[in-house]
Design a protein around this motif. Structure first.
Motif, PDB file in Angstrom:
ATOM      1  N   SER A   1       0.740  -1.243  -0.042  1.00  0.00           N
ATOM      2  CA  SER A   1      -0.035  -0.024   0.094  1.00  0.00           C
ATOM      3  C   SER A   1       0.948   1.170  -0.271  1.00  0.00           C
ATOM      4  O   SER A   1       1.963   1.157   0.442  1.00  0.00           O
ATOM      5  CB  SER A   1      -0.867  -0.087   1.231  1.00  0.00           C
ATOM      6  OG  SER A   1      -1.605  -1.157   1.174  1.00  0.00           O
ATOM      7  N   LEU A   2       0.228   2.155  -0.523  1.00  0.00           N
ATOM      8  CA  LEU A   2       0.725   3.661  -0.385  1.00  0.00           C
ATOM      9  C   LEU A   2       0.989   4.035   1.080  1.00  0.00           C
ATOM     10  O   LEU A   2       0.142   3.980   1.827  1.00  0.00           O
ATOM     11  CB  LEU A   2       0.303   4.699  -1.295  1.00  0.00           C
ATOM     12  CG  LEU A   2       0.261   4.463  -2.813  1.00  0.00           C
ATOM     13  CD1 LEU A   2      -0.415   5.699  -3.330  1.00  0.00           C
ATOM     14  CD2 LEU A   2       1.722   4.507  -3.306  1.00  0.00           C
ATOM     15  N   SER A   3       2.455   4.669   1.540  1.00  0.00           N
ATOM     16  CA  SER A   3       2.429   5.243   2.790  1.00  0.00           C
ATOM     17  C   SER A   3       1.873   6.855   2.916  1.00  0.00           C
ATOM     18  O   SER A   3       1.409   7.140   1.885  1.00  0.00           O
ATOM     19  CB  SER A   3       3.850   5.146   3.163  1.00  0.00           C
ATOM     20  OG  SER A   3       4.505   6.111   2.229  1.00  0.00           O
ATOM     21  N   THR A   4       1.591   7.136   3.943  1.00  0.00           N
ATOM     22  CA  THR A   4       1.230   8.509   4.190  1.00  0.00           C
ATOM     23  C   THR A   4       1.797   9.356   3.142  1.00  0.00           C
ATOM     24  O   THR A   4       1.295  10.202   2.467  1.00  0.00           O
ATOM     25  CB  THR A   4       1.566   8.805   5.565  1.00  0.00           C
ATOM     26  OG1 THR A   4       1.160   7.942   6.559  1.00  0.00           O
ATOM     27  CG2 THR A   4       0.937  10.337   5.895  1.00  0.00           C
ATOM     28  N   ALA A   5       3.378   9.550   3.102  1.00  0.00           N
ATOM     29  CA  ALA A   5       3.937  10.374   2.198  1.00  0.00           C
ATOM     30  C   ALA A   5       3.822  10.024   0.843  1.00  0.00           C
ATOM     31  O   ALA A   5       3.369  10.837   0.028  1.00  0.00           O
ATOM     32  CB  ALA A   5       5.586  10.207   2.910  1.00  0.00           C
ATOM     33  N   ASP A   6       3.825   8.721   0.508  1.00  0.00           N
ATOM     34  CA  ASP A   6       3.776   8.292  -1.005  1.00  0.00           C
ATOM     35  C   ASP A   6       2.438   8.807  -1.318  1.00  0.00           C
ATOM     36  O   ASP A   6       2.126   9.092  -2.491  1.00  0.00           O
ATOM     37  CB  ASP A   6       4.004   6.715  -0.942  1.00  0.00           C
ATOM     38  CG  ASP A   6       5.305   6.588  -0.910  1.00  0.00           C
ATOM     39  OD1 ASP A   6       6.328   7.342  -1.127  1.00  0.00           O
ATOM     40  OD2 ASP A   6       5.875   5.338  -0.546  1.00  0.00           O
ATOM     41  N   GLY A   7       1.493   8.574  -0.660  1.00  0.00           N
ATOM     42  CA  GLY A   7      -0.243   9.009  -0.962  1.00  0.00           C
ATOM     43  C   GLY A   7      -0.149  10.206  -1.309  1.00  0.00           C
ATOM     44  O   GLY A   7      -0.984  10.956  -2.117  1.00  0.00           O
ATOM     45  N   LYS A   8       0.571  11.353  -0.283  1.00  0.00           N
ATOM     46  CA  LYS A   8       0.557  12.611  -0.491  1.00  0.00           C
ATOM     47  C   LYS A   8       1.299  13.227  -1.820  1.00  0.00           C
ATOM     48  O   LYS A   8       0.831  13.847  -2.815  1.00  0.00           O
ATOM     49  CB  LYS A   8       0.916  13.426   0.639  1.00  0.00           C
ATOM     50  CG  LYS A   8       1.114  14.966   0.584  1.00  0.00           C
ATOM     51  CD  LYS A   8      -0.152  15.716   0.299  1.00  0.00           C
ATOM     52  CE  LYS A   8      -0.081  17.085   0.565  1.00  0.00           C
ATOM     53  NZ  LYS A   8       0.619  17.713  -0.259  1.00  0.00           N
ATOM     54  N   ALA A   9       2.477  12.362  -2.336  1.00  0.00           N
ATOM     55  CA  ALA A   9       3.099  12.618  -3.392  1.00  0.00           C
ATOM     56  C   ALA A   9       2.168  12.254  -4.576  1.00  0.00           C
ATOM     57  O   ALA A   9       2.409  13.050  -5.655  1.00  0.00           O
ATOM     58  CB  ALA A   9       4.356  11.893  -3.320  1.00  0.00           C
ATOM     59  N   ALA A  10       1.410  11.219  -4.358  1.00  0.00           N
ATOM     60  CA  ALA A  10       0.914  10.537  -5.716  1.00  0.00           C
ATOM     61  C   ALA A  10      -0.270  11.669  -5.836  1.00  0.00           C
ATOM     62  O   ALA A  10      -0.657  11.964  -7.167  1.00  0.00           O
ATOM     63  CB  ALA A  10       0.288   9.283  -5.327  1.00  0.00           C
ATOM     64  N   PHE A  11      -0.983  12.329  -4.927  1.00  0.00           N
ATOM     65  CA  PHE A  11      -1.716  13.139  -5.102  1.00  0.00           C
ATOM     66  C   PHE A  11      -1.337  14.529  -5.763  1.00  0.00           C
ATOM     67  O   PHE A  11      -1.978  15.205  -6.785  1.00  0.00           O
ATOM     68  CB  PHE A  11      -2.883  13.480  -3.756  1.00  0.00           C
ATOM     69  CG  PHE A  11      -3.564  14.741  -4.011  1.00  0.00           C
ATOM     70  CD1 PHE A  11      -4.771  14.762  -4.646  1.00  0.00           C
ATOM     71  CD2 PHE A  11      -3.013  15.899  -3.401  1.00  0.00           C
ATOM     72  CE1 PHE A  11      -5.556  15.877  -4.633  1.00  0.00           C
ATOM     73  CE2 PHE A  11      -3.869  17.144  -3.639  1.00  0.00           C
ATOM     74  CZ  PHE A  11      -5.166  17.109  -3.959  1.00  0.00           C
ATOM     75  N   ASP A  12      -0.188  14.939  -5.056  1.00  0.00           N
ATOM     76  CA  ASP A  12       0.401  16.349  -5.612  1.00  0.00           C
ATOM     77  C   ASP A  12       0.789  15.618  -7.197  1.00  0.00           C
ATOM     78  O   ASP A  12       0.617  16.900  -7.838  1.00  0.00           O
ATOM     79  CB  ASP A  12       1.699  16.681  -4.795  1.00  0.00           C
ATOM     80  CG  ASP A  12       1.246  16.840  -3.455  1.00  0.00           C
ATOM     81  OD1 ASP A  12       0.090  17.513  -3.345  1.00  0.00           O
ATOM     82  OD2 ASP A  12       2.031  17.028  -2.722  1.00  0.00           O
ATOM     83  N   ALA A  13       1.120  14.645  -7.503  1.00  0.00           N
ATOM     84  CA  ALA A  13       1.544  14.502  -8.786  1.00  0.00           C
ATOM     85  C   ALA A  13       0.478  14.507  -9.992  1.00  0.00           C
ATOM     86  O   ALA A  13       0.587  14.743 -11.211  1.00  0.00           O
ATOM     87  CB  ALA A  13       2.106  13.060  -9.012  1.00  0.00           C
ATOM     88  N   LEU A  14      -0.733  14.410  -9.349  1.00  0.00           N
ATOM     89  CA  LEU A  14      -1.975  14.268 -10.230  1.00  0.00           C
ATOM     90  C   LEU A  14      -2.184  15.977 -10.697  1.00  0.00           C
ATOM     91  O   LEU A  14      -2.975  16.243 -11.773  1.00  0.00           O
ATOM     92  CB  LEU A  14      -3.121  13.724  -9.495  1.00  0.00           C
ATOM     93  CG  LEU A  14      -3.296  12.570  -9.378  1.00  0.00           C
ATOM     94  CD1 LEU A  14      -4.346  11.973  -8.283  1.00  0.00           C
ATOM     95  CD2 LEU A  14      -3.505  11.773 -10.920  1.00  0.00           C
ATOM     96  N   LEU A  15      -1.935  16.822  -9.656  1.00  0.00           N
ATOM     97  CA  LEU A  15      -2.453  18.234  -9.891  1.00  0.00           C
ATOM     98  C   LEU A  15      -1.912  18.732 -11.235  1.00  0.00           C
ATOM     99  O   LEU A  15      -0.718  18.717 -11.587  1.00  0.00           O
ATOM    100  CB  LEU A  15      -1.545  19.036  -8.744  1.00  0.00           C
ATOM    101  CG  LEU A  15      -2.527  18.776  -7.347  1.00  0.00           C
ATOM    102  CD1 LEU A  15      -1.911  19.865  -6.271  1.00  0.00           C
ATOM    103  CD2 LEU A  15      -3.857  18.822  -7.601  1.00  0.00           C
ATOM    104  N   GLY A  16      -2.716  19.374 -12.034  1.00  0.00           N
ATOM    105  CA  GLY A  16      -2.288  19.972 -13.217  1.00  0.00           C
ATOM    106  C   GLY A  16      -2.070  18.917 -14.385  1.00  0.00           C
ATOM    107  O   GLY A  16      -1.422  19.358 -15.554  1.00  0.00           O
ATOM    108  N   THR A  17      -2.566  17.597 -14.181  1.00  0.00           N
ATOM    109  CA  THR A  17      -2.387  16.648 -15.320  1.00  0.00           C
ATOM    110  C   THR A  17      -3.673  16.363 -15.942  1.00  0.00           C
ATOM    111  O   THR A  17      -4.794  16.761 -15.703  1.00  0.00           O
ATOM    112  CB  THR A  17      -2.009  15.438 -14.668  1.00  0.00           C
ATOM    113  OG1 THR A  17      -2.783  14.838 -13.787  1.00  0.00           O
ATOM    114  CG2 THR A  17      -0.492  15.700 -13.824  1.00  0.00           C
ATOM    115  N   ARG A  18      -3.554  15.549 -17.156  1.00  0.00           N
ATOM    116  CA  ARG A  18      -4.623  15.234 -17.642  1.00  0.00           C
ATOM    117  C   ARG A  18      -4.881  13.567 -17.438  1.00  0.00           C
ATOM    118  O   ARG A  18      -3.944  12.904 -17.666  1.00  0.00           O
ATOM    119  CB  ARG A  18      -4.402  15.385 -19.170  1.00  0.00           C
ATOM    120  CG  ARG A  18      -5.526  14.608 -20.196  1.00  0.00           C
ATOM    121  CD  ARG A  18      -5.078  14.840 -21.754  1.00  0.00           C
ATOM    122  NE  ARG A  18      -5.652  16.089 -21.934  1.00  0.00           N
ATOM    123  CZ  ARG A  18      -5.547  16.622 -23.173  1.00  0.00           C
ATOM    124  NH1 ARG A  18      -5.167  15.893 -23.911  1.00  0.00           N
ATOM    125  NH2 ARG A  18      -5.483  17.901 -23.507  1.00  0.00           N
TER     126      ARG A  18
END
Length: 572
Positions: A49-66
């Motif tokens: 599973s995604l860790s706390t930090a990895d989950g936040k990083a995955a969300f941040d990586a979605l911003l501004g994307t298609r």
């Protein structure tokens, strides 16, 4: 998670979980395969599973994307979500031509039907397992589209939503296997040879299911219908709320990946995002290909769907006026604490939050001595104020107001009567643009129709969605019960609460709720709240009053999403 291999592997992997879910809905005991605590995900060695930090990083990586789902009929990419916490998400999603997409969605129905109930359930459980592994990422997506505080978004948008999805799969499986797949039929004919037939019975989905998502609980309210339809053999077209697309878009992407890996057409699940103001839900809802609709939202549009989408089986959760009758208590402090939390959680932006508190004007008996109406209301206001007195704690409980309409209703409510507890503005240091407000409690007189020109009865007899509660003075508990009955019958209620030390009053409240079909919580003073329900055990709504025509989740919620088709042959 590793890619799906064979149908046998999928069933072997997920059958134990399905069996546990079937046992849970039978016994109604507590059970959940999805941990509620953030540290249970990805923070231990070997976790997938995604860790706390990895989950936040995955969300941040979605911003501004298609998010391109490779869907047939994609003719544009649209977006525009702005977090209630002030962040522009900048994510765009496929806009589709329904004339192209809907036929493509139907193309995969035969193979999905032939897979049978067990394999369909296993595929659904694989989808849920992959979503669960990304719970931290989904939590941020829910938080920044709904305004829920992070911990609530994590729990309600993550494990609790996944539980409700799994619950729907369990009910769907149970209903489909209620009828055997085959039967040998023999009718005696006396001295003649018996009449003998071989009969086959196949659950067949109705057709394409349209899920119309809501802004406040996109996954919690969306997963039951999505998985109930998919597990019963129907393709699902997900039409998210324009302000809460991301959590459901991620869900659709996971579902499409799993379906493709399992050898099925990924177009069995698709996304339909819309341009600002386009209003495609109305257009899609009446198309002949749409045979099932799940909707959570306003009464006006829910009524429209029930009236106009006549080709579809429509499941709606609409507005209701949730009521608490306060007659007496043997735990006054516990009652106040429990109500204060219930009124405050997620700024009252839950379909189960109490709105009307009916208190006899002569007061109530308590373990702390007799308390007048004025004292009860003042003490409740003090309890709410104490709970939310620390801004950090208040932010963690309240989250942010989901849209400007909620703020407008909150501000208007103060003009309806005497304000027992004014709302106050709270700053959020992490998100300075978030709109955070504490609840308002307004005193109203049930015998007085108008207050300084305001129609007070119309106010408390309508849903005022948001952090607004009315403390309504009534002549007696008997009058409170009659007002409760009228409210549920005319306006509906997702929840009813009552506090009483009288067995007679408890029985009378229970009878009202049985007759008017409303879910009742009696004398809650601890860590269980009237606005919270547990999957596999509690029913969310009843389907028997105007607030909703379905319950999450029971057999009726899934059984009419498919029909059983029989093929008879003479036995050779």
């Amino acid at each position: 998670m590793a890619a799906v291999s064979t149908a046998h592997d999928l069933i072997a992997q997920h059958r134990p979980t399905l069996d546990q879910a079937l046992e849970a809905i039978r016994t109604r005991a507590y059970w959940s395969p999805h941990p509620e605590h953030p540290k249970a995900y990805g923070d231990t060695e070997g976790s997938s599973s995604l860790s706390t930090a990895d989950g936040k990083a995955a969300f941040d990586a979605l911003l501004g994307t298609r998010i391109d789902l490779d869907q047939p009929g994609t003719d544009d990419f649209v977006g525009g979500e702005v977090s209630p916490y002030g962040i522009e998400l900048g994510v765009t999603y496929p806009h589709v031509d329904a004339d192209v997409l809907l036929p493509a969605m139907r193309a995969g129905m035969r193979a999905w039907r032939e897979a049978g109930p067990e394999l369909r359930a296993a595929v659904c459980l694989e989808i849920l397992a992959r979503i669960s592994a990304r719970t931290h990422e989904f939590a941020h997506a829910v938080m920044h589209t709904s305004g829920q505080a992070f911990m609530m978004a994590f729990q309600a948008g993550g494990p609790h939503a996944q539980d409700r999805g799994l619950e729907a799969v369990a009910y769907a499986y149970a209903e489909q296997v209620r009828t055997p797949g085959t039967a040998a039929w023999s009718k005696p004919q006396g001295k003649r040879e018996p009449l003998e037939l071989t009969k086959e019975f196949t659950p067949v989905g109705r057709g394409i299911s349209l899920l119309i998502g809501c802004n406040t609980f996109p996954t919690w309210n969306g997963y039951p219908g999505l998985f109930a339809s998919l597990a019963t053999g129907n393709p699902v077209l997900v039409k998210p709320h324009p302000r809460a697309v991301l959590p459901l878009a991620l869900t659709v992407r996971v579902a499409r990946d799993v379906l493709a890996e399992a050898g099925f057409d990924p177009n069995l699940v698709a996304l339909a995002a819309e341009r600002p103001g386009e209003g495609i839900a109305k257009t899609l809802a009446v198309r002949p290909e749409i045979r099932i609709i799940d909707y959570t939202g306003s009464t006006a549009f829910g009524d429209w769907l029930e009236t106009h989408a006549r080709q579809a089986q429509v499941y709606t959760e609409k507005a209701g006026v949730n009521t608490v009758v306060v007659d007496s208590t043997d735990n006054y402090k516990g009652m106040l604490s429990n109500l204060a939390f219930s009124l405050s959680l997620y700024s009252g932006q839950m379909c189960t939050t109490p709105q009307n508190l009916l208190v006899p004007r002569e007061g109530i008996t308590t373990d702390a001595g007799p308390k007048s109406y004025e004292e009860v209301v003042a003490d409740l206001a003090k309890a709410v104020g104490g709970l939310l007195g620390d801004d950090a704690r208040a932010n963690a409980l309240l989250g942010a107001l989901v849209n400007p309409d909620v703020k407008a209703r909150l501000e208007a409510a103060a003009g309806l009567g005497d304000v027992a507890l004014p709302s106050r503005e709270i700053s959020n240091p992490e998100f300075p643009d978030a709109v955070v407000r504490t609840p308002v409690i307004v005193k109203l007189d049930g015998a007085q129709k108008y207050w300084e020109g305001a129609d007070t009865e119309a106010a408390y007899m309508s849903e005022c969605f948001g952090p607004v509660s009315f403390a309504v003075a009534v002549d007696s508990t008997r009058e409170a019960l009659e007002l409760l009955r009228r409210t549920v019958r005319e306006k509906g209620a997702m929840t009813v609460g009552a506090y009483t030390t009288s067995e007679e009053v408890a029985a009378e409240v229970e009878e009202v709720c049985l007759e008017e079909c409303a879910q009742l919580s009696l004398n809650l003073t601890g860590g269980v709240y009237v606005n919270q329900t547990a999957a596999f055990s509690d029913f969310h709504g009843s389907g028997g009053n105007p607030a909703a025509n379905a319950a999450l989740c029971d057999g009726a919620f899934v059984a009419n999403r498919f029909r059983v088709v029989e093929v008879r042959r003479e036995t050779a």
